[in-house]
Design an enzyme around this catalytic site. Structure first.
Site, short mmCIF file in Angstrom:
data_model
loop_
_atom_site.label_atom_id
_atom_site.label_comp_id
_atom_site.label_asym_id
_atom_site.label_seq_id
_atom_site.Cartn_x
_atom_site.Cartn_y
_atom_site.Cartn_z
N LYS A 184 0.93 -1.20 0.09
CA LYS A 184 -0.15 0.02 0.12
C LYS A 184 0.88 1.23 -0.02
O LYS A 184 0.58 2.24 -0.67
CB LYS A 184 -1.02 -0.15 1.24
N SER A 254 -7.61 12.34 -3.14
CA SER A 254 -6.68 11.47 -2.29
C SER A 254 -6.42 12.18 -1.07
O SER A 254 -6.89 13.16 -0.88
CB SER A 254 -5.28 11.32 -2.85
O1 KPL Z 1 -5.19 5.55 0.06
C1 KPL Z 1 -5.39 6.22 -0.80
C2 KPL Z 1 -5.49 7.78 -0.26
O2 KPL Z 1 -5.98 8.80 -0.63
O3 KPL Z 1 -4.77 7.94 0.74
C3 KPL Z 1 -5.79 6.00 -2.32
C4 KPL Z 1 -5.84 4.51 -2.07
C5 KPL Z 1 -4.69 6.51 -2.93
C6 KPL Z 1 -7.17 6.58 -2.38
O4 KPL Z 1 -7.22 7.96 -2.60
#
Ligand code: KPL
Length: 308
Positions: A184, A254
């Protein structure tokens, strides 16, 4: 089962709302008393991929909530220590803590406060944007992975997986949660800072040559660092995976861009800065991640001076 979600941001509010579908006793713990009162009064509302309203218990006082079976940390990574300390009385002798936060370092902090046996790591790739207090636009569905740092598969893990599946979250248990967290991390390193700098939603990063190039370079560096640390990523083709997440969460703002738009501190220290630190330690050049960190940090420290 009493479940307490700590942090009513986009992810915390989404998880809390979805978990109410399980009919378990769902609470939100919010350090902000006035906001907790508002959430308790107004409840939660989801728009987008799930359209629902949910009544939820909310409080700023752990004593009012009482002993919980599960605490889910959804606060920003730089607030983990404070949030764990606030939530500690909720799980005095039993009960587990699950961190679903972005970045690396949260499990270690939770372990310090709680002890490793009680802490569960997790990653979730959902797209969620906080529209207003308690109102979330659910823009992307993805997998949630949970696991213990020692790789054991416990009854608690199985219970949480069943619970999340009942809530509509596609969830699996991993024996290698460190690999899942780094997987991730690579995704966040390729998306979040770029969206914060360009102010584009995730999907639009794929429409421009410049963002595609920087994404490829940031991801390549992150993967080299992960490989040197002998981390096993959960996918074979990292760049395709990052692009697939952009597509699956195309309309999402995000979390880092949401922070910048609200002129708040970002999670850059737990994302690209982790790649930079580990890269430097192991002699792997990380110029693109270094640049992304420097620029996002400049944005964070210049909100007052920026031209709008
Ligand atoms: O985890 C995310 C975030 O915004 O922190 C993603 C998966 C990129 C989704 O926007």
């Amino acid at each position: 089962m009493k479940i307490v979600i700590v942090g009513p941001g986009a992810l915390g509010s989404l998880i809390a709302a979805l978990l109410t579908k399980t009919k378990e006793d769902i609470w939100l713990l919010d350090k902000d008393e006035a906001r907790a009162a508002l959430l308790e009064r107004k409840g939660l509302r989801l728009e987008g991929l799930a359209s629902m309203e949910a009544k939820v218990n909310a409080s700023a006082d752990p004593k009012e909530i009482g002993a919980a079976d599960l605490v889910i940390l959804c606060v920003k990574s730089y607030d983990t220590k404070k949030a764990m300390t606030l939530a500690r009385p909720l799980v005095p002798e039993r009960g587990a803590v699950l961190t679903l936060q972005n970045g690396i370092g949260n499990i270690e902090i939770a372990n310090e406060v709680m002890g490793e046996e009680r802490v569960i790591g997790g990653v979730t790739i959902v797209g969620a944007t906080l529209v207003d207090t308690g109102v979330v636009r659910y823009t992307g569905k993805g997998e949630t992975v949970i696991g213990k740092i020692d790789g054991s598969i416990t009854v608690e893990l199985r219970t949480i997986r069943e619970l999340f599946i009942r809530a509509g979250l596609q969830t699996r248990i991993s024996r290698d949660i460190k690999g899942a967290l780094w997987s991730k991390l690579v995704i966040n390193a390729g998306i979040n800072a770029l969206t914060a700098l360009t102010r584009l939603p995730n999907g639009k990063l794929l429409d421009y040559e410049g963002t595609r190039t920087v994404m490829r370079q940031a991801v390549t560096e992150a993967v080299k660092v992960a490989k040197r640390k002998r981390i096993k990523l959960t996918y074979d083709d990292p760049l395709s995976k990052v692009e697939a997440v952009c597509e699956a969460t195309a309309g999402n703002i995000s979390s880092m861009l949401q922070d910048v738009l609200k002129k708040r501190r970002t999670e850059i220290d737990a994302i690209n800065a982790v790649i930079v630190r580990h890269g430097q330690e192991s002699g792997i050049p990380v110029p693109v991640n270094t640049l992304l960190v420097e620029l996002v940090k400049t944005i964070e420290s210049s909100y007052g001076a920026a031209v709008s």
